[in-house]
Each structure stands twice: as structure tokens, then as C-alpha cells.
Scaffold this motif. Structure first.
Motif, mmCIF file in Angstrom:
data_model
loop_
_atom_site.group_PDB
_atom_site.id
_atom_site.type_symbol
_atom_site.label_atom_id
_atom_site.label_comp_id
_atom_site.label_asym_id
_atom_site.label_seq_id
_atom_site.Cartn_x
_atom_site.Cartn_y
_atom_site.Cartn_z
ATOM 1 N N ALA A 10 0.977 -1.081 0.094
ATOM 2 C CA ALA A 10 -0.111 0.173 -0.080
ATOM 3 C C ALA A 10 0.767 1.034 0.065
ATOM 4 O O ALA A 10 2.066 1.223 0.567
ATOM 5 C CB ALA A 10 -0.945 0.151 1.152
ATOM 6 N N TYR A 11 0.287 2.267 -0.750
ATOM 7 C CA TYR A 11 1.141 3.622 -0.860
ATOM 8 C C TYR A 11 0.322 4.712 -0.484
ATOM 9 O O TYR A 11 -1.071 4.656 -0.702
ATOM 10 C CB TYR A 11 1.747 3.562 -2.348
ATOM 11 C CG TYR A 11 2.472 5.158 -2.431
ATOM 12 C CD1 TYR A 11 3.402 5.516 -2.103
ATOM 13 C CD2 TYR A 11 1.524 6.186 -3.063
ATOM 14 C CE1 TYR A 11 4.106 6.720 -2.293
ATOM 15 C CE2 TYR A 11 1.820 7.225 -3.259
ATOM 16 C CZ TYR A 11 3.230 7.834 -2.877
ATOM 17 O OH TYR A 11 3.846 9.185 -2.971
ATOM 18 N N ARG A 12 1.046 5.601 0.371
ATOM 19 C CA ARG A 12 0.327 6.826 0.448
ATOM 20 C C ARG A 12 1.120 8.090 0.702
ATOM 21 O O ARG A 12 2.369 7.963 0.887
ATOM 22 C CB ARG A 12 -0.779 7.209 1.356
ATOM 23 C CG ARG A 12 -0.328 6.934 2.927
ATOM 24 C CD ARG A 12 -1.080 6.825 4.038
ATOM 25 N NE ARG A 12 -0.504 6.903 5.183
ATOM 26 C CZ ARG A 12 -0.942 7.574 6.330
ATOM 27 N NH1 ARG A 12 -2.362 7.932 6.332
ATOM 28 N NH2 ARG A 12 -0.539 7.704 7.529
ATOM 29 N N ARG A 13 0.613 9.356 0.150
ATOM 30 C CA ARG A 13 1.487 10.340 0.010
ATOM 31 C C ARG A 13 0.826 11.263 1.303
ATOM 32 O O ARG A 13 -0.544 11.468 1.295
ATOM 33 C CB ARG A 13 1.334 11.290 -1.161
ATOM 34 C CG ARG A 13 2.102 12.457 -1.389
ATOM 35 C CD ARG A 13 3.807 12.258 -1.512
ATOM 36 N NE ARG A 13 4.340 13.483 -1.699
ATOM 37 C CZ ARG A 13 5.577 13.320 -1.652
ATOM 38 N NH1 ARG A 13 6.381 12.395 -1.879
ATOM 39 N NH2 ARG A 13 6.255 14.477 -1.899
ATOM 40 N N VAL A 14 1.646 11.678 2.260
ATOM 41 C CA VAL A 14 1.202 12.566 3.387
ATOM 42 C C VAL A 14 2.257 13.844 3.283
ATOM 43 O O VAL A 14 3.204 13.694 3.648
ATOM 44 C CB VAL A 14 1.381 11.752 4.790
ATOM 45 C CG1 VAL A 14 0.838 12.563 5.894
ATOM 46 C CG2 VAL A 14 0.675 10.445 4.558
ATOM 47 N N GLY A 15 1.647 14.799 2.925
ATOM 48 C CA GLY A 15 2.316 16.188 2.974
ATOM 49 C C GLY A 15 3.749 15.819 1.947
ATOM 50 O O GLY A 15 3.211 15.785 0.769
ATOM 51 N N ASP A 16 4.611 15.972 2.319
ATOM 52 C CA ASP A 16 5.870 15.787 1.462
ATOM 53 C C ASP A 16 6.693 14.505 1.631
ATOM 54 O O ASP A 16 7.717 14.469 1.331
ATOM 55 C CB ASP A 16 6.879 17.101 1.455
ATOM 56 C CG ASP A 16 7.646 17.200 2.765
ATOM 57 O OD1 ASP A 16 7.032 16.383 3.624
ATOM 58 O OD2 ASP A 16 8.376 17.800 3.110
ATOM 59 N N THR A 17 5.801 13.596 2.133
ATOM 60 C CA THR A 17 6.635 12.313 2.523
ATOM 61 C C THR A 17 5.863 11.255 1.489
ATOM 62 O O THR A 17 4.769 11.143 1.374
ATOM 63 C CB THR A 17 6.625 11.999 3.742
ATOM 64 O OG1 THR A 17 5.352 11.828 4.434
ATOM 65 C CG2 THR A 17 7.514 12.796 4.371
ATOM 66 N N ASN A 18 6.462 10.267 1.092
ATOM 67 C CA ASN A 18 6.018 8.951 0.669
ATOM 68 C C ASN A 18 6.018 7.716 1.888
ATOM 69 O O ASN A 18 6.911 7.734 2.604
ATOM 70 C CB ASN A 18 6.661 8.263 -0.429
ATOM 71 C CG ASN A 18 6.852 9.402 -1.463
ATOM 72 O OD1 ASN A 18 5.938 9.535 -2.192
ATOM 73 N ND2 ASN A 18 8.261 9.599 -1.936
ATOM 74 N N GLU A 19 4.796 6.927 1.889
ATOM 75 C CA GLU A 19 4.772 6.059 2.884
ATOM 76 C C GLU A 19 4.408 4.939 2.083
ATOM 77 O O GLU A 19 3.402 4.702 1.598
ATOM 78 C CB GLU A 19 3.885 6.146 4.107
ATOM 79 C CG GLU A 19 3.991 7.331 4.791
ATOM 80 C CD GLU A 19 3.155 7.587 5.836
ATOM 81 O OE1 GLU A 19 1.992 6.872 6.102
ATOM 82 O OE2 GLU A 19 3.377 8.758 6.718
#
Length: 143
Positions: free
Chosen positions: A120-129
Motif C-alpha cells: 500500500a502507498y500513500r502520500r502524506v504532505g511531502d512524504t511517501n509512505e
């Protein structure tokens, strides 16, 4: 009581630094039955290494960045989260590559998907998780 193991590792974004992944994972699953721990750590090491190398080679990380790894092992599942400040990249839009004897590179996501039960991937602000899930035990454990 159910044992939950949590651990963190911060890596410089270099190929040399990724050598720390194997020992970190092995120590984190050492509480499991030895054969299960060995198989899981080997599978997880390859998946996490491939994900880190993708970040290092393609992420366009800003100077001074790190790759932050967080792990949670429950009795049934190992979850590893990678966090970086590189360019956005959602792997869900990338198809698996078919085997091609002429192709030497580009199989990282295909390898990761073959070793995990979920990505699973998500973008939170300026970070990749990026979250990698692996079942502990069961049919999946002997991959």
C-alpha cells in the motif's frame, strides 16, 4: 497475551546502508520459531531492500534525507513501513513486468509483490509512505 514487536531503523539513502536491513529484520523476528523466522526474514529482506533501492535510485531525495523504516510483527503478520521525502510514486499504477531474457532491470516492484501479501502507498504532505505486509506462517510463509 499476544506479543507485538515494534522496531525502527533509519538509513542513509545509499546501497551500502541497505546492508543493515537483514540484521534488523532478523533481530525483529527472532522471537518466532527458527524456521519461520529464517524464511520470513529472508523474504522480508529482499522485499524491503528492493523498495529501498527504488527510493535511492529513482526517488530524487533532497540532500540530507533518510529512509525511515518501521516494523510491526504480530503473531500473524509482519508489516514494514518505509517513509521517505522523495518524489511521489504510487506503485499501484505500475503493472507487473513479464519475464524477458533481454531485460536486465526494472523488476523491483514485481519482486516486491511476489514476496508480500500486500503493498500500500500513500502520500502524506511531502512524504511517501510505502507499506509492505507479509503473512507469518500459513502457505505464504514458504515462498
Amino acid at each position: 497475551m499476544t506479543e507485538v514487536v515494534r522496531s525502527r531503523l533509519e538509513l542513509e539513502p545509499t546501497a551500502l546502508a541497505t546492508r543493515r536491513i537483514g540484521g534488523w529484520l532478523a533481530a525483529s523476528v527472532a522471537h518466532l520459531e527458527p524456521d519461520t523466522a529464517s524464511a520470513l526474514a529472508a523474504r522480508a529482506e529482499l522485499a524491503v531492500h528492493e523498495a529501498c533501492m527504488n527510493v535511492i535510485e529513482h526517488g530524487g531525495l533532497p540532500a540530507g534525507s533518510t529512509i525511515d523504516l518501521a516494523l510491526e510483527a504480530t503473531p500473524g503478520e509482519l508489516v514494514v513501513r518505509l517513509v521517505d521525502r522523495g518524489a511521489p510514486f504510487d506503485p499501484s499504477g505500475v503493472a507487473a513486468l513479464p519475464a524477458d531474457p533481454e531485460r536486465e532491470r526494472g523488476y523491483g516492484l514485481t519482486i516486491i509483490r511476489s514476496l508480500t501479501t500486500g503493498v500500500a502507498y500513500r502520500r502524506v504532505g511531502d512524504t511517501n509512505e510505502l507499506e509492505l505486509r507479509m503473512e507469518i506462517g500459513g502457505d505464504d510463509a514458504q515462498r
